[in-house]
Motif scaffolding. Structure first.
Motif, PDB file in Angstrom:
ATOM      1  N   UNK A  38     -70.777 -58.389-117.180  1.00 30.48           N
ATOM      2  CA  UNK A  38     -71.367 -57.725-118.343  1.00 30.48           C
ATOM      3  C   UNK A  38     -70.264 -57.239-119.279  1.00 30.48           C
ATOM      4  N   UNK A  39     -69.166 -56.752-118.734  1.00 29.54           N
ATOM      5  CA  UNK A  39     -68.035 -56.342-119.574  1.00 29.54           C
ATOM      6  C   UNK A  39     -67.510 -57.489-120.419  1.00 29.54           C
ATOM      7  N   UNK A  40     -67.382 -58.665-119.811  1.00 27.15           N
ATOM      8  CA  UNK A  40     -66.958 -59.853-120.563  1.00 27.15           C
ATOM      9  C   UNK A  40     -67.954 -60.177-121.672  1.00 27.15           C
ATOM     10  N   UNK A  41     -69.249 -60.111-121.348  1.00 27.16           N
ATOM     11  CA  UNK A  41     -70.279 -60.435-122.336  1.00 27.16           C
ATOM     12  C   UNK A  41     -70.255 -59.461-123.505  1.00 27.16           C
ATOM     13  N   UNK A  42     -70.059 -58.179-123.215  1.00 29.70           N
ATOM     14  CA  UNK A  42     -69.969 -57.171-124.276  1.00 29.70           C
ATOM     15  C   UNK A  42     -68.754 -57.460-125.154  1.00 29.70           C
ATOM     16  N   UNK A  43     -67.617 -57.719-124.530  1.00 28.94           N
ATOM     17  CA  UNK A  43     -66.405 -58.013-125.306  1.00 28.94           C
ATOM     18  C   UNK A  43     -66.618 -59.234-126.196  1.00 28.94           C
ATOM     19  N   UNK A  44     -67.201 -60.272-125.635  1.00 27.29           N
ATOM     20  CA  UNK A  44     -67.415 -61.509-126.397  1.00 27.29           C
ATOM     21  C   UNK A  44     -68.373 -61.277-127.566  1.00 27.29           C
ATOM     22  N   UNK A  45     -69.423 -60.468-127.340  1.00 27.13           N
ATOM     23  CA  UNK A  45     -70.385 -60.223-128.419  1.00 27.13           C
ATOM     24  C   UNK A  45     -69.774 -59.397-129.543  1.00 27.13           C
ATOM     25  N   UNK A  46     -68.809 -58.556-129.212  1.00 25.04           N
ATOM     26  CA  UNK A  46     -68.214 -57.679-130.222  1.00 25.04           C
ATOM     27  C   UNK A  46     -66.994 -58.277-130.908  1.00 25.04           C
ATOM     28  N   UNK A  71     -75.910 -53.530-124.881  1.00 21.16           N
ATOM     29  CA  UNK A  71     -75.754 -52.074-124.776  1.00 21.16           C
ATOM     30  C   UNK A  71     -76.892 -51.458-123.976  1.00 21.16           C
ATOM     31  N   UNK A  72     -78.073 -52.070-124.024  1.00 20.63           N
ATOM     32  CA  UNK A  72     -79.229 -51.549-123.293  1.00 20.63           C
ATOM     33  C   UNK A  72     -79.129 -51.796-121.785  1.00 20.63           C
ATOM     34  N   UNK A  73     -78.128 -52.549-121.352  1.00 14.75           N
ATOM     35  CA  UNK A  73     -77.958 -52.820-119.925  1.00 14.75           C
ATOM     36  C   UNK A  73     -77.265 -51.664-119.208  1.00 14.75           C
ATOM     37  N   UNK A 120     -72.670 -43.096-119.195  1.00 15.41           N
ATOM     38  CA  UNK A 120     -71.401 -43.241-118.496  1.00 15.41           C
ATOM     39  C   UNK A 120     -71.020 -44.673-118.174  1.00 15.41           C
ATOM     40  N   UNK A 121     -71.557 -45.648-118.880  1.00 19.92           N
ATOM     41  CA  UNK A 121     -71.225 -47.052-118.671  1.00 19.92           C
ATOM     42  C   UNK A 121     -71.546 -47.549-117.273  1.00 19.92           C
ATOM     43  N   UNK A 122     -72.593 -47.022-116.684  1.00 21.61           N
ATOM     44  CA  UNK A 122     -73.103 -47.551-115.409  1.00 21.61           C
ATOM     45  C   UNK A 122     -74.219 -48.532-115.732  1.00 21.61           C
ATOM     46  N   UNK A 123     -74.241 -49.652-115.028  1.00 20.22           N
ATOM     47  CA  UNK A 123     -75.288 -50.636-115.260  1.00 20.22           C
ATOM     48  C   UNK A 123     -76.637 -50.089-114.817  1.00 20.22           C
ATOM     49  N   UNK A 124     -77.654 -50.421-115.569  1.00 17.93           N
ATOM     50  CA  UNK A 124     -79.021 -49.990-115.279  1.00 17.93           C
ATOM     51  C   UNK A 124     -79.701 -51.065-114.434  1.00 17.93           C
ATOM     52  N   UNK A 125     -79.742 -50.862-113.128  1.00 20.01           N
ATOM     53  CA  UNK A 125     -80.311 -51.853-112.215  1.00 20.01           C
ATOM     54  C   UNK A 125     -81.841 -51.892-112.271  1.00 20.01           C
ATOM     55  N   UNK A 126     -82.446 -51.057-113.100  1.00 17.02           N
ATOM     56  CA  UNK A 126     -83.887 -51.180-113.343  1.00 17.02           C
ATOM     57  C   UNK A 126     -84.167 -52.317-114.319  1.00 17.02           C
ATOM     58  N   UNK A 127     -83.141 -52.717-115.058  1.00 18.87           N
ATOM     59  CA  UNK A 127     -83.288 -53.781-116.049  1.00 18.87           C
ATOM     60  C   UNK A 127     -83.387 -55.144-115.357  1.00 18.87           C
ATOM     61  N   UNK A 128     -84.394 -55.942-115.700  1.00 20.35           N
ATOM     62  CA  UNK A 128     -84.498 -57.287-115.122  1.00 20.35           C
ATOM     63  C   UNK A 128     -83.291 -58.157-115.478  1.00 20.35           C
ATOM     64  N   UNK A 129     -82.685 -57.911-116.630  1.00 18.29           N
ATOM     65  CA  UNK A 129     -81.503 -58.686-117.023  1.00 18.29           C
ATOM     66  C   UNK A 129     -80.338 -58.369-116.087  1.00 18.29           C
ATOM     67  N   UNK A 130     -80.101 -57.088-115.820  1.00 20.73           N
ATOM     68  CA  UNK A 130     -79.023 -56.697-114.907  1.00 20.73           C
ATOM     69  C   UNK A 130     -79.304 -57.255-113.515  1.00 20.73           C
TER      70      UNK A 130
END
Length: 124
Positions: free
Chosen positions: A25-33, A90-92, A96-106
């Motif tokens: 996810x960090x890579x994806x955020x960097x790439x999108x920005x 960002x919605x993932x 505190x930059x913790x992944x939201x494991x309730x998200x189906x994407x995560x």
């Protein structure tokens, strides 16, 4: 995951998958920005932050392996249009930059990470 007398715990299979998911996810955020994957120093820092935040430790071979796999998996997810959207990414995260494991994407990225770890011959 850790006690003060023992120090940080080594990664178990679940922790490896969670760290790998975080790095993907960090890579994806960097790439999108920025249009680029995480630079090596940012990848190392992301890994260090996740390990410290989770009271964990990883040997150098785990760190290299997970760093390499993270860019491979991010490339696979990055080919999909929704993963280029920084607002969606960002919605993932929760606070505190913790992944939201309730998200189906995560959960989907995490499942791909578990499958990759199970299939690459290394311990999960």
């Amino acid at each position: 995951m850790t006690s003060p007398a023992q120090g940080p715990a080594e990664l178990d299979g679940q922790a490896r998958a969670e760290l790998l998911c975080y790095l993907v996810v960090g890579h994806l955020v960097a790439r999108s920005r920025t249009g680029e994957w995480l630079r090596t120093d940012h990848l190392v820092e992301s890994m260090r932050l996740w390990l410290a935040g989770n009271g964990a430790n990883a040997c150098w071979s785990d760190r290299i392996r997970l760093g390499t796999l993270s860019q491979k998996l991010a490339g696979e997810f990055g080919a999909l249009t929704p993963f280029a959207d920084s607002a969606l990414l960002a919605k993932l995260f929760t606070d505190g930059w913790r992944l939201d494991y309730r998200s189906p994407v995560v959960r989907g990225i995490h499942a791909a990470c578990e499958a990759e770890l199970a299939g690459d011959g290394g311990p999960i």
